[in-house]
Design a protein around this motif. Structure first.
Motif, mmCIF file in Angstrom:
data_model
loop_
_atom_site.group_PDB
_atom_site.id
_atom_site.type_symbol
_atom_site.label_atom_id
_atom_site.label_comp_id
_atom_site.label_asym_id
_atom_site.label_seq_id
_atom_site.Cartn_x
_atom_site.Cartn_y
_atom_site.Cartn_z
ATOM 1 N N SER A 90 0.839 -1.197 0.000
ATOM 2 C CA SER A 90 0.000 0.000 0.000
ATOM 3 C C SER A 90 0.872 1.244 0.000
ATOM 4 N N GLU A 137 -2.769 -1.034 -7.627
ATOM 5 C CA GLU A 137 -1.601 -1.906 -7.696
ATOM 6 C C GLU A 137 -0.305 -1.143 -7.926
ATOM 7 N N GLY A 167 -0.615 2.240 -5.284
ATOM 8 C CA GLY A 167 -0.700 1.621 -3.961
ATOM 9 C C GLY A 167 -1.857 2.080 -3.102
ATOM 10 N N ARG A 195 7.501 0.587 -8.370
ATOM 11 C CA ARG A 195 6.363 -0.203 -8.873
ATOM 12 C C ARG A 195 6.034 0.187 -10.315
#
Length: 283
Positions: free
Chosen positions: A3, A188, A191, A253
């Motif tokens: 997250s 995703e 987060g 990410r």
């Protein structure tokens, strides 16, 4: 799935307007912002004369806002308490500003448009320990009438002096082109946690269990495109995380997913799947 940092929040919102002079007057005299500075065709507005919450940019030969386009649904100004909300609502009503409203159980909110049709919400949260959650973790929200009379009673005859200290940009709500890829991007990759789904047409995401920092809907139509570059409306908005580690996690990410992004100075610039521009900063 990791997250985003629980202290992540919405920062500066930048909107395009047809007349800078008209918009500065509206946002100062009716909404209650303080003027910070004007540079060329832009103006920065804050609530305390310090870091701005809203940036206005005048566009030449502006294209009027069209609700069929993706982009801004509204940005939401969070005042610190019910009394502040009552003072603001009284001021707007005294000036004949049309208002929508909703008691969303976690908050009490009022809705209006600026002179270009950009949507604005002004709201106050209820104490967080009164919020209710589903077993899934989703926050319980609804829409009931606001107890306007009690808000006005709290305001009393106290003089309105603009948006008070402690006012923040509470959240932003966006028209997007579709939800599946949008959910993957915000949840995703960035987060954010999914806090609520409303059928297959809207969802709320947040950091740290807040009811929502970002609302996302397809009410302008699935497949809706952004307005032309020269149109009034949202230019971009800022997501603020509290430290470099949280910033780097988001960047990692995005890079791992090979999602296009640019690191410019202290900012990470990225566009969501609809093409809405976002600036991510650590502060």
């Amino acid at each position: 799935m990791a997250s985003i940092h629980p202290a992540a929040r919405i920062g500066l919102v930048s909107i395009k307007v047809a007349s800078l002079e008209r918009s500065i007057r509206f946002y100062q005299s009716l909404i209650g912002f303080n003027f910070v500075k004007e540079i060329g065709r832009t103006a920065e507005l804050s609530t305390d004369g310090g870091r701005p919450l809203l940036l206005l940019e005048e566009v030449p030969n502006p294209v009027p806002l069209a609700r069929r386009h993706a982009g801004l649904y509204h940005f939401a100004i969070l005042v610190p308490d019910r009394k502040s909300l009552g003072l603001t609502v009284r001021h707007l009503a005294e000036n004949g500003v049309p208002l929508g409203q909703g008691d969303h159980w976690v908050s009490e909110a009022f809705y209006l448009n600026d002179p270009d049709g950009n949507g604005i919400e002004i709201y106050a949260d209820r104490p967080r320990d009164t919020w209710e959650y589903e077993p899934t973790g989703a926050v319980r929200m609804g829409t009931d009438p606001v107890d306007v009379e009690s808000l006005l009673q709290l305001a009393g005859n106290e003089r309105w002096e603009g948006l008070p200290a402690g006012t923040t940009m509470g959240h932003i709500h966006l028209h997007v082109s579709e939800l599946p890829a949008t959910r993957r991007f915000y949840c995703e990759l960035l987060g954010f946690d999914l806090m609520a789904m409303y059928g297959d047409a809207a969802m709320f995401v947040s950091a740290g269990g807040y009811h929502h920092h970002i609302g996302l809907n397809t009410w302008a139509g699935v497949g809706a495109k952004l307005a032309p570059e020269g149109a009034v409306g949202l230019k971009d908005y800022e997501i603020v995380v509290p430290d470099i580690a949280a910033f780097s996690e988001i960047e990692a990410r995005l890079q791992a997913a090979q999602y296009p992004c640019e690191h410019e100075g202290a900012e990470l610039r990225v566009k969501d799947p609809t093409g809405i521009a976002i600036r991510i900063t650590a502060r």
